[in-house]
Design a protein around this motif. Structure first.
Motif, mmCIF file in Angstrom:
data_model
loop_
_atom_site.group_PDB
_atom_site.id
_atom_site.type_symbol
_atom_site.label_atom_id
_atom_site.label_comp_id
_atom_site.label_asym_id
_atom_site.label_seq_id
_atom_site.Cartn_x
_atom_site.Cartn_y
_atom_site.Cartn_z
ATOM 1 N N PHE A 80 3.448 -16.955 -0.492
ATOM 2 C CA PHE A 80 2.805 -16.373 0.545
ATOM 3 C C PHE A 80 1.350 -15.826 0.412
ATOM 4 C CE2 PHE A 80 7.401 -16.064 1.102
ATOM 5 C CZ PHE A 80 7.534 -16.621 2.258
ATOM 6 N N TYR A 81 0.310 -15.941 1.362
ATOM 7 C CA TYR A 81 -0.974 -15.251 0.946
ATOM 8 C C TYR A 81 -1.025 -14.067 1.925
ATOM 9 C CZ TYR A 81 -5.966 -14.929 1.489
ATOM 10 O OH TYR A 81 -7.284 -14.237 1.530
ATOM 11 N N PHE A 82 -1.646 -13.195 1.235
ATOM 12 C CA PHE A 82 -1.874 -11.680 1.789
ATOM 13 C C PHE A 82 -3.500 -11.521 1.710
ATOM 14 C CE2 PHE A 82 2.508 -11.602 0.783
ATOM 15 C CZ PHE A 82 3.112 -11.128 2.050
ATOM 16 N N SER A 83 -4.302 -11.309 2.715
ATOM 17 C CA SER A 83 -5.476 -11.206 2.734
ATOM 18 C C SER A 83 -5.722 -9.858 2.435
ATOM 19 C CB SER A 83 -6.261 -11.707 4.123
ATOM 20 O OG SER A 83 -5.614 -10.784 4.968
ATOM 21 N N VAL A 84 -7.178 -9.682 1.857
ATOM 22 C CA VAL A 84 -7.472 -8.247 1.694
ATOM 23 C C VAL A 84 -7.112 -7.376 2.772
ATOM 24 C CG1 VAL A 84 -9.658 -6.939 0.921
ATOM 25 C CG2 VAL A 84 -9.485 -9.163 0.095
ATOM 26 N N SER A 85 -7.612 -7.761 4.072
ATOM 27 C CA SER A 85 -7.172 -6.782 5.157
ATOM 28 C C SER A 85 -5.823 -6.529 5.263
ATOM 29 C CB SER A 85 -7.732 -7.478 6.493
ATOM 30 O OG SER A 85 -7.344 -8.648 6.692
ATOM 31 N N ALA A 86 -5.062 -7.565 4.912
ATOM 32 C CA ALA A 86 -3.646 -7.266 5.224
ATOM 33 C C ALA A 86 -3.048 -6.205 3.957
ATOM 34 C CB ALA A 86 -2.845 -8.679 5.004
ATOM 35 N N VAL A 87 -3.401 -6.405 2.733
ATOM 36 C CA VAL A 87 -3.067 -5.682 1.571
ATOM 37 C C VAL A 87 -3.503 -4.218 1.762
ATOM 38 C CG1 VAL A 87 -3.135 -5.154 -0.689
ATOM 39 C CG2 VAL A 87 -3.151 -7.438 -0.169
ATOM 40 N N ASN A 88 -4.952 -4.181 2.595
ATOM 41 C CA ASN A 88 -5.366 -2.931 2.827
ATOM 42 C C ASN A 88 -4.632 -2.039 3.684
ATOM 43 O OD1 ASN A 88 -7.448 -2.791 1.019
ATOM 44 N ND2 ASN A 88 -8.945 -3.626 2.367
ATOM 45 N N ALA A 89 -4.102 -2.789 4.983
ATOM 46 C CA ALA A 89 -3.299 -2.365 6.067
ATOM 47 C C ALA A 89 -2.005 -1.975 5.375
ATOM 48 C CB ALA A 89 -2.831 -3.383 7.231
ATOM 49 N N MET A 90 -1.444 -2.645 4.540
ATOM 50 C CA MET A 90 0.084 -2.345 3.836
ATOM 51 C C MET A 90 -0.136 -1.097 3.222
ATOM 52 S SD MET A 90 1.830 -5.049 1.241
ATOM 53 C CE MET A 90 1.065 -6.442 2.318
ATOM 54 N N VAL A 91 -1.086 -0.800 2.213
ATOM 55 C CA VAL A 91 -1.404 0.319 1.507
ATOM 56 C C VAL A 91 -1.730 1.518 2.399
ATOM 57 C CG1 VAL A 91 -3.189 1.522 -0.036
ATOM 58 C CG2 VAL A 91 -2.617 -0.732 -0.495
ATOM 59 N N GLN A 92 -2.254 1.373 3.479
ATOM 60 C CA GLN A 92 -2.440 2.438 4.641
ATOM 61 C C GLN A 92 -1.183 2.670 5.207
ATOM 62 O OE1 GLN A 92 -5.608 3.517 4.729
ATOM 63 N NE2 GLN A 92 -4.818 5.316 5.758
ATOM 64 N N GLU A 93 -0.355 1.769 5.514
ATOM 65 C CA GLU A 93 0.960 2.034 6.231
ATOM 66 C C GLU A 93 1.918 2.768 5.117
ATOM 67 O OE1 GLU A 93 4.076 1.396 8.887
ATOM 68 O OE2 GLU A 93 1.988 0.851 9.017
ATOM 69 N N VAL A 94 1.789 2.490 3.686
ATOM 70 C CA VAL A 94 2.513 3.508 2.946
ATOM 71 C C VAL A 94 1.851 4.861 2.602
ATOM 72 C CG1 VAL A 94 2.970 3.587 0.355
ATOM 73 C CG2 VAL A 94 3.131 1.501 1.526
ATOM 74 N N GLN A 95 0.521 4.831 2.894
ATOM 75 C CA GLN A 95 0.095 6.273 2.737
ATOM 76 C C GLN A 95 0.451 7.007 3.855
ATOM 77 O OE1 GLN A 95 -3.950 6.316 1.244
ATOM 78 N NE2 GLN A 95 -4.409 8.439 1.889
ATOM 79 N N ASN A 96 0.464 6.521 5.191
ATOM 80 C CA ASN A 96 0.673 7.255 6.194
ATOM 81 C C ASN A 96 2.012 7.388 6.738
ATOM 82 O OD1 ASN A 96 -1.907 7.321 6.522
ATOM 83 N ND2 ASN A 96 -2.301 5.657 8.037
ATOM 84 N N GLY A 97 3.050 6.792 5.832
ATOM 85 C CA GLY A 97 4.387 7.017 5.988
ATOM 86 C C GLY A 97 4.917 8.204 5.905
ATOM 87 N N PRO A 98 6.403 8.471 6.102
ATOM 88 C CA PRO A 98 7.228 9.498 5.981
ATOM 89 C C PRO A 98 7.035 10.070 4.626
ATOM 90 C CG PRO A 98 8.546 8.079 6.979
ATOM 91 C CD PRO A 98 7.246 7.342 7.086
ATOM 92 N N TRP A 99 7.055 8.911 3.759
ATOM 93 C CA TRP A 99 7.482 9.521 2.015
ATOM 94 C C TRP A 99 5.862 8.912 1.546
ATOM 95 C CZ3 TRP A 99 11.649 7.842 4.991
ATOM 96 C CH2 TRP A 99 12.713 8.419 5.004
ATOM 97 N N GLY A 100 4.883 9.116 2.323
ATOM 98 C CA GLY A 100 3.580 8.546 1.969
ATOM 99 C C GLY A 100 3.027 9.540 0.811
ATOM 100 N N TYR A 101 2.009 9.095 0.133
ATOM 101 C CA TYR A 101 1.449 9.988 -1.188
ATOM 102 C C TYR A 101 0.041 9.478 -1.153
ATOM 103 C CZ TYR A 101 3.067 5.539 -3.280
ATOM 104 O OH TYR A 101 3.250 4.304 -3.599
ATOM 105 N N ASP A 102 -0.722 10.091 -1.971
ATOM 106 C CA ASP A 102 -2.092 9.828 -1.977
ATOM 107 C C ASP A 102 -2.362 8.445 -2.934
ATOM 108 O OD1 ASP A 102 -4.859 10.331 -1.692
ATOM 109 O OD2 ASP A 102 -4.772 11.357 -3.718
ATOM 110 N N ARG A 103 -3.065 7.671 -2.454
ATOM 111 C CA ARG A 103 -3.859 6.621 -3.194
ATOM 112 C C ARG A 103 -2.900 5.502 -3.613
ATOM 113 N NH1 ARG A 103 -8.671 8.119 -6.911
ATOM 114 N NH2 ARG A 103 -8.972 5.841 -6.858
ATOM 115 N N PRO A 104 -1.801 4.764 -2.973
ATOM 116 C CA PRO A 104 -1.063 3.851 -3.045
ATOM 117 C C PRO A 104 -1.792 2.708 -3.897
ATOM 118 C CG PRO A 104 -0.333 4.531 -0.935
ATOM 119 C CD PRO A 104 -1.740 5.253 -1.331
ATOM 120 N N THR A 105 -1.015 2.050 -4.975
ATOM 121 C CA THR A 105 -1.635 0.737 -5.457
ATOM 122 C C THR A 105 -1.112 -0.366 -4.346
ATOM 123 O OG1 THR A 105 0.234 0.380 -6.931
ATOM 124 C CG2 THR A 105 -1.701 1.993 -7.659
ATOM 125 N N SER A 106 -1.966 -1.255 -4.510
ATOM 126 C CA SER A 106 -1.613 -2.617 -3.951
ATOM 127 C C SER A 106 -0.397 -2.915 -4.522
ATOM 128 C CB SER A 106 -2.690 -3.752 -3.904
ATOM 129 O OG SER A 106 -2.828 -4.005 -5.367
#
Length: 461
Positions: free
Chosen positions: A238-264
């Motif tokens: 599967f291919y994940f674009s830069v924007s898709a990975v950035n959105a994924m990272v943002q989803e983690v960071q903003n989630g209920p168990w989110g934390y600062d600066r998740p890695t890709s």
């Protein structure tokens, strides 16, 4: 025409170092090496752009053979054979017996497929069976050069994990390409794996969760029996674009168990673990384990030198209830992985190496605390930072780099790879049961980060 009949082997030959390397010479295998003394070659493939004609291809093969012999002078370990010492412990006899070089042709063109990541004949771009029947006679590296009708070139290589991990295998390929172009090697290999040896006496200061140990075995060089695979598996990249990975990272960071600066890696690993567990519809109380390598090279004290040939990673096995992964936000799985990474500090890694030393000295069989075949766990590997697109034999950087999945690797593999696009874009190669792969391709969370071209049938293994 059947896909399996489209690649034809023209020759199989042994390439030895261009000049004799110092003998007698033995290479110490660290405990992190010995836990990978399994029965499988790990196959990768580089695809290079079409060029030249038939004569050019003949010259290329001869040139690659010549440069391969030259680079093996710098890598005598890879030209050796793994053997058992008097104490039963494996080591590498650097005896210059060489590696295999296969010349092949493919009745195919690169432009037959919209994307090389979906090349259906890829399993045939490395030599045959991936199993290792006898370490004492098996080459530690196998290379296959396949010429396509369009002039494209695929260079496949299968490496034995017993003395090489993905990072050092990539460094070897880069060094080979530099020698082929007449350049000096950028990073000279070093072989002092004693740097990763256990303390004397071993001292396990932290509980270690990642291994299982069984009763004594009679012959330390005997390889593990390959399990039979009854479940029909499917594979897809599967291919994940830069924007898709950035959105994924943002989803983690903003989630209920989110934390600062998740890695890709944390975001992608969490996505695969959660979506694959949902696709399997495991009972909530079933334990699912995410296993993934943790870099030891940079965490060791002192840090290992650049170019160290060997296994510089510890495989962490992180197990939790499936219900916790399925029913919680993506950030939950990501936070588990982040916390596990942070807890794997120097003392934990030293305890790992020391515990392995104790168990090896007791003659016990060692396995990972994860079931690669039951269809409950996910085996993750991260190649994203590897310099695979710096491998250049003189006809440009690779069009594509892949890790070729095989049924023997297990039911539930998720390999994160870089793409030619660079940056945060990623490929993720997945293999799992065919019925579950179909569900994965329809999983709402997973597909929300994919393009339409990636929602299609997988290749059966």
């Amino acid at each position: 025409m059947e896909e399996s009949k489209r690649v034809f082997i023209n020759s199989v030959q042994t390439v030895i170092p261009a000049e004799p390397t110092p003998r007698p010479r033995t290479h110490f295998l660290s405990n992190l090496d010995l836990i990978y003394s399994d029965v499988i070659y790990d196959p990768n493939v580089y695809y290079f752009k079409p060029f030249g004609n038939v004569k050019d291809s003949c010259d290329l093969i001869l040139g690659l053979k010549d440069s391969l012999a030259k680079v093996l002078v710098h890598y005598p370990v890879l030209a050796g054979r793994a053997k058992a010492g008097e104490d039963g412990r494996l080591y590498v006899d650097c005896n210059d017996e060489g590696i295999l070089l296969v010349e092949a042709t493919a009745d195919a063109r690169f432009d037959e497929w919209k994307d090389l990541k979906d090349c259906p004949i890829e399993p045939d771009l490395n030599l045959g069976d991936v199993t290792i029947e006898d370490y004492s006679t098996a080459p530690l590296l196998r290379i296959q050069v396949t010429m396509f009708r369009c002039g494209g070139v695929a260079i496949g290589y299968g490496w034995s994990h017993v003395c090489t991990d993905g990072w050092s295998a990539t460094e070897f390929m880069k060094s080979w390409s530099e020698v082929h172009r007449g350049l000096a090697i950028t990073i000279n290999p070093t072989f002092d794996t004693h740097l990763l040896k256990a303390r004397s006496p071993p001292s396990v200061q932290r509980p270690v969760k990642d291994y299982v140990f069984t009763q004594k075995i009679s012959d330390a060089i005997s390889v593990v029996e390959v399990p039979s695979i009854a479940t029909k598996l499917a594979a897809k990249t599967f291919y994940f674009s830069v924007s898709a990975v950035n959105a994924m990272v943002q989803e983690v960071q903003n989630g209920p168990w989110g934390y600062d600066r998740p890695t890709s890696f944390e975001a992608l690993a969490a996505l695969c673990w959660k979506a694959m567990t949902e696709a399997r519809d495991l009972p909530d109380d079933t334990i699912t384990t995410y296993s993934y390598p943790i870099n030891v090279r940079g965490r060791w004290d002192p840090p290992t030198p650049p170019g160290l040939l060997g296994n510089g990673a510890h495989l962490s096995c992180l197990g939790v209830k499936s219900g916790d992964i399925k029913h919680n936000h993506l950030s939950y799985a990501a936070k588990l992985i982040r916390d596990d990474k942070e807890s794997s500090d120097l003392e934990y890694l030293r305890s790992v190496v020391d515990l392995l030393e104790i168990e090896i000295n007791e003659g016990r069989s060692i396995g990972f605390n994860s079931d690669f075949y039951a269809g409950t766990d996910v085996q993750g590997t991260n190649f994203a930072s590897f310099p695979v697109y710096e491998v250049d034999f003189g006809f440009g950087k690779p069009l594509h780099f892949s890790f070729t999945l095989d049924p023997l690797f297990g039911n539930g593999i998720a390999v994160i790879l870089p793409t030619p696009d660079g940056g945060r874009s990623r490929y993720v190669s997945v293999s799992m049961a065919e019925e579950h792969m179909k569900k994965l391709s329809k999983n709402g969370l997973f597909t929300s980060f994919l393009g339409e071209d990636d929602i299609q049938e997988a290749r059966l293994l």
